[in-house]
Scaffold this motif. Sequence first.
Motif, PDB file in Angstrom:
ATOM      1  N   LYS A   1       4.946  -4.894  -4.909  1.00 55.60           N
ATOM      2  CA  LYS A   1       5.371  -3.397  -4.933  1.00 55.60           C
ATOM      3  C   LYS A   1       6.523  -3.482  -3.921  1.00 55.60           C
ATOM      4  CE  LYS A   1       2.462  -1.847  -7.836  1.00 55.60           C
ATOM      5  NZ  LYS A   1       2.815  -1.071  -8.974  1.00 55.60           N
ATOM      6  N   ASN A   2       7.480  -2.673  -3.920  1.00 53.37           N
ATOM      7  CA  ASN A   2       8.564  -2.695  -3.080  1.00 53.37           C
ATOM      8  C   ASN A   2       8.310  -1.441  -2.136  1.00 53.37           C
ATOM      9  OD1 ASN A   2       9.864  -0.230  -4.031  1.00 53.37           O
ATOM     10  ND2 ASN A   2      10.605  -1.577  -5.827  1.00 53.37           N
ATOM     11  N   ARG A   3       9.004  -1.335  -1.035  1.00 52.06           N
ATOM     12  CA  ARG A   3       8.990  -0.419   0.093  1.00 52.06           C
ATOM     13  C   ARG A   3       9.377   0.905  -0.429  1.00 52.06           C
ATOM     14  NH1 ARG A   3       8.457  -1.629   5.326  1.00 52.06           N
ATOM     15  NH2 ARG A   3       8.612   0.291   6.808  1.00 52.06           N
ATOM     16  N   LYS A   4      10.285   1.030  -1.152  1.00 52.02           N
ATOM     17  CA  LYS A   4      10.692   2.380  -1.666  1.00 52.02           C
ATOM     18  C   LYS A   4       9.797   2.986  -2.737  1.00 52.02           C
ATOM     19  CE  LYS A   4      15.716   2.101  -1.726  1.00 52.02           C
ATOM     20  NZ  LYS A   4      17.024   2.177  -2.468  1.00 52.02           N
ATOM     21  N   GLU A   5       8.825   2.329  -3.339  1.00 50.87           N
ATOM     22  CA  GLU A   5       7.820   3.024  -4.013  1.00 50.87           C
ATOM     23  C   GLU A   5       6.728   3.278  -3.197  1.00 50.87           C
ATOM     24  OE1 GLU A   5       6.470   0.573  -7.741  1.00 50.87           O
ATOM     25  OE2 GLU A   5       7.420  -0.951  -6.591  1.00 50.87           O
ATOM     26  N   LEU A   6       6.402   2.734  -2.199  1.00 53.28           N
ATOM     27  CA  LEU A   6       5.205   3.124  -1.281  1.00 53.28           C
ATOM     28  C   LEU A   6       5.733   4.103  -0.458  1.00 53.28           C
ATOM     29  CD1 LEU A   6       3.446  -0.326  -0.630  1.00 53.28           C
ATOM     30  CD2 LEU A   6       3.254   1.139  -2.621  1.00 53.28           C
ATOM     31  N   GLU A   7       6.848   4.258  -0.136  1.00 53.30           N
ATOM     32  CA  GLU A   7       7.386   5.212   1.150  1.00 53.30           C
ATOM     33  C   GLU A   7       6.906   6.505   0.450  1.00 53.30           C
ATOM     34  OE1 GLU A   7      10.530   3.147   3.758  1.00 53.30           O
ATOM     35  OE2 GLU A   7      11.276   4.307   1.770  1.00 53.30           O
TER      36      GLU A   7
ATOM     37  N   LEU B   1       4.309   7.640  -1.262  1.00 51.12           N
ATOM     38  CA  LEU B   1       2.844   7.865  -1.059  1.00 51.12           C
ATOM     39  C   LEU B   1       2.471   8.648   0.184  1.00 51.12           C
ATOM     40  CD1 LEU B   1       1.572   4.540  -2.750  1.00 51.12           C
ATOM     41  CD2 LEU B   1       2.234   6.884  -4.151  1.00 51.12           C
ATOM     42  N   SER B   2       1.575   9.323   0.231  1.00 58.12           N
ATOM     43  CA  SER B   2       0.948   9.979   1.393  1.00 58.12           C
ATOM     44  C   SER B   2       0.067   8.701   2.067  1.00 58.12           C
ATOM     45  CB  SER B   2       0.038  11.017   1.037  1.00 58.12           C
ATOM     46  OG  SER B   2      -1.165  10.776   0.474  1.00 58.12           O
ATOM     47  N   LYS B   3      -0.194   9.010   3.299  1.00 62.98           N
ATOM     48  CA  LYS B   3      -1.106   7.966   4.250  1.00 62.98           C
ATOM     49  C   LYS B   3      -2.542   7.990   3.585  1.00 62.98           C
ATOM     50  CE  LYS B   3       1.768   6.889   7.702  1.00 62.98           C
ATOM     51  NZ  LYS B   3       1.547   7.471   8.946  1.00 62.98           N
ATOM     52  N   ASP B   4      -3.081   8.893   2.955  1.00 63.32           N
ATOM     53  CA  ASP B   4      -4.269   9.154   2.482  1.00 63.32           C
ATOM     54  C   ASP B   4      -4.225   8.210   1.137  1.00 63.32           C
ATOM     55  OD1 ASP B   4      -6.952   9.941   2.216  1.00 63.32           O
ATOM     56  OD2 ASP B   4      -6.261  10.932   0.260  1.00 63.32           O
ATOM     57  N   GLU B   5      -3.179   8.523   0.309  1.00 61.40           N
ATOM     58  CA  GLU B   5      -3.112   7.516  -0.924  1.00 61.40           C
ATOM     59  C   GLU B   5      -2.833   6.002  -0.380  1.00 61.40           C
ATOM     60  OE1 GLU B   5      -0.829   9.650  -4.602  1.00 61.40           O
ATOM     61  OE2 GLU B   5       0.493   9.766  -2.369  1.00 61.40           O
ATOM     62  N   LEU B   6      -2.120   5.632   0.493  1.00 62.56           N
ATOM     63  CA  LEU B   6      -2.135   4.257   0.837  1.00 62.56           C
ATOM     64  C   LEU B   6      -3.295   3.625   1.509  1.00 62.56           C
ATOM     65  CD1 LEU B   6       1.226   4.515   2.747  1.00 62.56           C
ATOM     66  CD2 LEU B   6       0.774   3.560   0.779  1.00 62.56           C
ATOM     67  N   ALA B   7      -4.082   4.614   2.171  1.00 61.08           N
ATOM     68  CA  ALA B   7      -5.392   4.080   2.803  1.00 61.08           C
ATOM     69  C   ALA B   7      -6.486   3.817   1.367  1.00 61.08           C
ATOM     70  CB  ALA B   7      -6.135   4.978   3.416  1.00 61.08           C
ATOM     71  N   LYS B   8      -6.444   4.850   0.457  1.00 57.25           N
ATOM     72  CA  LYS B   8      -7.097   4.435  -0.859  1.00 57.25           C
ATOM     73  C   LYS B   8      -6.812   3.148  -1.770  1.00 57.25           C
ATOM     74  CE  LYS B   8      -8.233   9.391  -2.122  1.00 57.25           C
ATOM     75  NZ  LYS B   8      -7.705  10.558  -3.095  1.00 57.25           N
ATOM     76  N   ILE B   9      -5.710   2.870  -1.599  1.00 56.56           N
ATOM     77  CA  ILE B   9      -5.001   1.476  -2.310  1.00 56.56           C
ATOM     78  C   ILE B   9      -5.565   0.379  -1.605  1.00 56.56           C
ATOM     79  CG2 ILE B   9      -3.099   0.303  -2.784  1.00 56.56           C
ATOM     80  CD1 ILE B   9      -1.635   2.892  -3.255  1.00 56.56           C
ATOM     81  N   ARG B  10      -5.435   0.552  -0.202  1.00 56.18           N
ATOM     82  CA  ARG B  10      -5.867  -0.579   0.894  1.00 56.18           C
ATOM     83  C   ARG B  10      -7.242  -0.763   0.375  1.00 56.18           C
ATOM     84  NH1 ARG B  10      -7.598   0.325   5.610  1.00 56.18           N
ATOM     85  NH2 ARG B  10      -6.648   2.199   5.796  1.00 56.18           N
ATOM     86  N   ASN B  11      -7.984   0.185   0.744  1.00 58.78           N
ATOM     87  CA  ASN B  11      -9.492  -0.047   0.547  1.00 58.78           C
ATOM     88  C   ASN B  11      -9.872  -0.342  -0.891  1.00 58.78           C
ATOM     89  OD1 ASN B  11     -10.490   0.472   3.108  1.00 58.78           O
ATOM     90  ND2 ASN B  11      -9.613   2.523   3.060  1.00 58.78           N
ATOM     91  N   GLU B  12      -9.252   0.201  -2.050  1.00 60.36           N
ATOM     92  CA  GLU B  12      -9.628  -0.153  -3.323  1.00 60.36           C
ATOM     93  C   GLU B  12      -9.357  -1.879  -3.497  1.00 60.36           C
ATOM     94  OE1 GLU B  12      -7.606  -0.063  -7.477  1.00 60.36           O
ATOM     95  OE2 GLU B  12      -8.231   1.946  -6.749  1.00 60.36           O
ATOM     96  N   ILE B  13      -8.629  -2.475  -2.915  1.00 62.02           N
ATOM     97  CA  ILE B  13      -8.520  -3.891  -2.908  1.00 62.02           C
ATOM     98  C   ILE B  13      -9.655  -4.367  -2.398  1.00 62.02           C
ATOM     99  CG2 ILE B  13      -7.097  -6.117  -2.226  1.00 62.02           C
ATOM    100  CD1 ILE B  13      -4.572  -4.176  -2.335  1.00 62.02           C
ATOM    101  N   PHE B  14     -10.005  -4.221  -1.282  1.00 55.56           N
ATOM    102  CA  PHE B  14     -11.323  -4.719  -0.787  1.00 55.56           C
ATOM    103  C   PHE B  14     -12.427  -4.353  -1.453  1.00 55.56           C
ATOM    104  CE2 PHE B  14      -8.425  -4.919   3.004  1.00 55.56           C
ATOM    105  CZ  PHE B  14      -8.261  -6.399   3.006  1.00 55.56           C
ATOM    106  N   ALA B  15     -12.848  -3.171  -1.891  1.00 56.16           N
ATOM    107  CA  ALA B  15     -13.756  -2.657  -2.848  1.00 56.16           C
ATOM    108  C   ALA B  15     -13.603  -3.565  -4.338  1.00 56.16           C
ATOM    109  CB  ALA B  15     -13.613  -1.115  -2.993  1.00 56.16           C
ATOM    110  N   SER B  16     -12.789  -4.172  -4.505  1.00 58.57           N
ATOM    111  CA  SER B  16     -12.837  -4.650  -6.054  1.00 58.57           C
ATOM    112  C   SER B  16     -13.568  -6.083  -5.717  1.00 58.57           C
ATOM    113  CB  SER B  16     -11.391  -4.906  -6.414  1.00 58.57           C
ATOM    114  OG  SER B  16     -10.639  -5.856  -5.598  1.00 58.57           O
ATOM    115  N   TYR B  17     -13.465  -6.502  -4.335  1.00 62.96           N
ATOM    116  CA  TYR B  17     -14.301  -7.959  -4.155  1.00 62.96           C
ATOM    117  C   TYR B  17     -15.834  -7.714  -3.668  1.00 62.96           C
ATOM    118  CZ  TYR B  17      -9.672 -10.333  -4.352  1.00 62.96           C
ATOM    119  OH  TYR B  17      -8.475 -10.793  -4.816  1.00 62.96           O
TER     120      TYR B  17
END
Length: 259
Positions: free
Chosen positions: A187-193, A195-211
């Motif tokens: 993903k590039n920076r423009k895509e993620l900018e 998103l809200s902080k809450d959405e970013l936190a969901k994505i970050r934690n989902e990656i770890f949840a998948s493991y």
Amino acid sequence: MKRLGCLITLLVSIGSLPGQTSNSWENFKSLFPRKKIPLDLQHKFLRLEGEFDKQREEFETRTARRLIKHQNFYLAEIRYDCVAGGNCEALEVYTFDFEGNLISKLEIEKRLADCVFESKKDLTHKTEQTWYILETKIVRECEDEPNQQIDLKLVEYDLSKEGVFSKQSEQTIESNRPYFDFSIGLKNRKELEKLSKDELAKIRNEIFASYGYSFKSDKWKEYFRQFEWYQPFKGAVSEDELNFFERENLKLILNLEKQ
């Protein structure tokens, strides 16, 4: 005299073999780019097997796309098309030594589909040494089509300095995850900018949840409990367990969350 004549004939025959090999290799290289590869050259250089030449002439085509010279080998891209009941095409990569001997082969793109089944391969990212290929299988109901099962597999290959492809890892990706695409592509920076902080936190934690990470926070326990794919069983996930795309995307997410 007869023996001498036979000897001369034999020496002439042997002497002509290297030239024949060289000429056929030059003929093969001259097909790049965008020329069809005749069956005799497919057999010789692509190691085409099986006695189905009549069917191949009628239903299959291989086209020379690109030929790239590396330090120790040639890398050739060859497009494959076939006539079938649905979509049937692929992009194959072959490596050859400088005399035209086949070293290795890898299918990097593929489309095979009919009404109820689809099989795909996509080269999602590559460096000089590492190639990442996403394999997708879709099974669906022909008439309604909303009901479908999607299986994703991320496969990592290394390309050695000698031109040999070797599989390094294979990972099944859960396609029912809301943000599974963060595990299969950069993903590039423009895509993620956006998103809200809450959405970013969901994505970050989902990656770890998948493991299978077992969250200590009630908030994230409750959030991931709604997903059937979430099976918590470990207290930590190391960076080495994450794939290339997850590591790179997490770096960007963490950077944006700090702002």
